[in-house]
Write an enzyme that holds these catalytic residues in place. Structure first.
Site, PDB file in Angstrom:
ATOM      1  N   SER A  53      45.341  29.146  54.472  1.00 17.04           N
ATOM      2  CA  SER A  53      44.809  28.648  53.577  1.00 17.04           C
ATOM      3  C   SER A  53      45.330  28.692  52.358  1.00 17.04           C
ATOM      4  O   SER A  53      45.385  27.497  51.828  1.00 17.04           O
ATOM      5  CB  SER A  53      43.608  29.141  52.886  1.00 17.04           C
ATOM      6  OG  SER A  53      42.107  29.661  53.824  1.00 17.04           O
ATOM      7  N   ASP A  83      30.419  37.632  52.567  1.00 17.46           N
ATOM      8  CA  ASP A  83      30.001  39.383  52.569  1.00 17.46           C
ATOM      9  C   ASP A  83      30.195  40.405  52.814  1.00 17.46           C
ATOM     10  O   ASP A  83      29.975  41.433  51.945  1.00 17.46           O
ATOM     11  CB  ASP A  83      28.121  39.130  52.425  1.00 17.46           C
ATOM     12  CG  ASP A  83      27.876  37.888  51.685  1.00 17.46           C
ATOM     13  OD1 ASP A  83      27.709  37.645  50.484  1.00 17.46           O
ATOM     14  OD2 ASP A  83      26.391  37.299  52.720  1.00 17.46           O
ATOM     15  N   GLN A  86      33.747  41.650  50.997  1.00 17.26           N
ATOM     16  CA  GLN A  86      33.929  41.575  49.746  1.00 17.26           C
ATOM     17  C   GLN A  86      33.736  43.029  49.265  1.00 17.26           C
ATOM     18  O   GLN A  86      34.983  43.396  48.163  1.00 17.26           O
ATOM     19  CB  GLN A  86      32.843  40.878  49.209  1.00 17.26           C
ATOM     20  CG  GLN A  86      32.604  39.223  49.349  1.00 17.26           C
ATOM     21  CD  GLN A  86      31.444  39.245  48.347  1.00 17.26           C
ATOM     22  OE1 GLN A  86      30.831  39.783  47.242  1.00 17.26           O
ATOM     23  NE2 GLN A  86      31.564  37.347  48.605  1.00 17.26           N
ATOM     24  N   HIS A 108      26.964  34.186  45.280  1.00 14.25           N
ATOM     25  CA  HIS A 108      25.810  34.812  46.302  1.00 14.25           C
ATOM     26  C   HIS A 108      26.085  36.586  45.854  1.00 14.25           C
ATOM     27  O   HIS A 108      26.844  37.164  45.375  1.00 14.25           O
ATOM     28  CB  HIS A 108      26.018  34.668  47.448  1.00 14.25           C
ATOM     29  CG  HIS A 108      24.923  34.814  48.605  1.00 14.25           C
ATOM     30  ND1 HIS A 108      23.786  35.196  47.631  1.00 14.25           N
ATOM     31  CD2 HIS A 108      25.177  36.100  49.781  1.00 14.25           C
ATOM     32  CE1 HIS A 108      23.094  36.186  49.063  1.00 14.25           C
ATOM     33  NE2 HIS A 108      23.600  36.428  49.913  1.00 14.25           N
ATOM     34  N   GLU A 227      13.701  15.567  71.864  1.00 16.53           N
ATOM     35  CA  GLU A 227      12.339  16.066  71.144  1.00 16.53           C
ATOM     36  C   GLU A 227      12.481  16.949  70.023  1.00 16.53           C
ATOM     37  O   GLU A 227      12.110  17.129  68.994  1.00 16.53           O
ATOM     38  CB  GLU A 227      11.112  15.891  71.819  1.00 16.53           C
ATOM     39  CG  GLU A 227      10.962  14.140  72.462  1.00 16.53           C
ATOM     40  CD  GLU A 227      10.811  13.184  71.502  1.00 16.53           C
ATOM     41  OE1 GLU A 227      10.350  13.696  70.349  1.00 16.53           O
ATOM     42  OE2 GLU A 227      11.212  11.868  71.969  1.00 16.53           O
TER      43      GLU A 227
END
Length: 329
Positions: A53, A83, A86, A108, A227
């Site tokens: 990143s 999560d 962390q 969160h 469906e």
């Protein structure tokens, strides 16, 4: 009625002269960082060495540092990592750089609610949680709108944590749509329950069981897919736009009658009892304990179940049918 707060209720100037470190640059990370930057804030990004990143963040005009360096420089630290990562990152890179007056924030409450992260008493601990994916948070902000958000205060060392959390919510565009006050316990438990009982676990199993029932009865798998999976979005969009009543106003009388007489045969008191058991497992920490243990073992069960589900017939049928829809390409 729960009170909502808007732009006029929040003071963005409270973030002036504060350096905000966004830890992580994924879906939420890039949205928070760029929205705050466009709101005039001093934003930096913290990433691990070699992160894919980094190039994206730099090309977006942001300064990138290691997590430790970013936290050392920052007045406000927003943790936007998965999560399960962390706690380790917090202990190694974030906690050593916490000083009196800093703000530690989350989108969160999982790690705070279940005691995986235990911040020192001299920092504010708050939450700002947009109720939408990062790309939507960014898109709405760029179009002069916003995504509703939750905010909460777990620890108010400064005496100003609530106002600061509201200011941050304004900085990412949340107060344009409205923000709702909660607490870490409520946000975490309701979020996990929604994911497990309705949005992900409940819906996935409902869709698969419906598909299997039709196929086992001899109907074409392609029709069963249409469906039981494809048309879910059509109904959910109606629900989101106007609730259950507007959805029922928009479908045929045949479908509405079937809704009333058949729905409760499927989702009944036994189903609700299982939902209550799921909620209890969340509330008493059983789910969190199991998830943490699973992650500590490098997710063997999760990997196995992911592989098994990827081979379900509904996935094979869907892959072929989705090529028919130009808007999905």
């Amino acid at each position: 009625m729960t009170q909502l707060f808007y732009d006029t209720d929040a003071d963005l100037s409270l973030l002036n002269k504060k350096t905000i470190a966004i830890i992580g640059y994924g879906s939420q990370g890039h949205a928070h960082a760029l929205n705050l930057k466009d709101s005039g804030m001093d934003v930096i990004v913290g990433l691990y060495k070699g992160s894919k990143s980094e190039g994206k963040a730099v090309s977006d005009g942001l300064k990138v540092f290691s997590v430790s360096e970013a936290c050392e420089k920052a007045d406000w630290i927003m943790i936007l990592l998965p999560d399960e990562f962390q706690k380790d990152v917090y202990l190694k890179e974030i906690e050593p750089n916490l000083k009196e007056g800093k703000i530690l924030s989350f989108a969160h409450g999982f790690n705070i609610r279940f005691g995986l992260i235990k911040p020192p008493s001299f920092v504010d601990v708050v939450m700002i949680a947009p109720k939408g994916p990062g790309h939507t948070v960014r898109w709405e902000y760029q179009n002069g709108q916003g995504v509703p958000a939750l905010f909460a205060v777990e620890q108010d060392s400064s005496g100003n944590a609530r106002s600061l959390a509201m200011a941050y919510a304004k900085g990412i565009g949340g107060t344009r749509a409205g923000i709702l006050e909660t607490n870490f316990k409520e946000e975490t438990e309701t979020d996990l329950f929604g994911e497990q009982a309705v949005l992900c676990g409940g819906l996935s199993e409902l869709v698969k069981s419906g598909f299997e029932t039709l196929v086992e009865a001899g109907y074409q798998p392609e029709l069963a897919y249409f469906e039981c999976l494809h048309e879910v979005k059509l109904i959910v969009d109606l629900m989101v736009k106007g609730g259950l009543s507007q959805m029922r106003d928009s479908i045929s009388n045949t479908a509405e009658y079937g809704d009333y007489v058949s729905g409760k045969r499927l989702i009944n008191s036994d189903t609700k009892k299982e939902m209550q058991k799921i909620l209890k497992d969340i509330q008493d920490g059983t789910f969190a304990k199991n998830f943490v243990e699973e992650c500590d073992k490098n997710k063997p069960l999760m990997t196995k179940l992911r592989e098994e589900n990827s081979k379900h017939e509904i996935e094979k049928v869907g892959k072929g049918l989705r090529s028919m829809f130009s808007w999905l390409k």
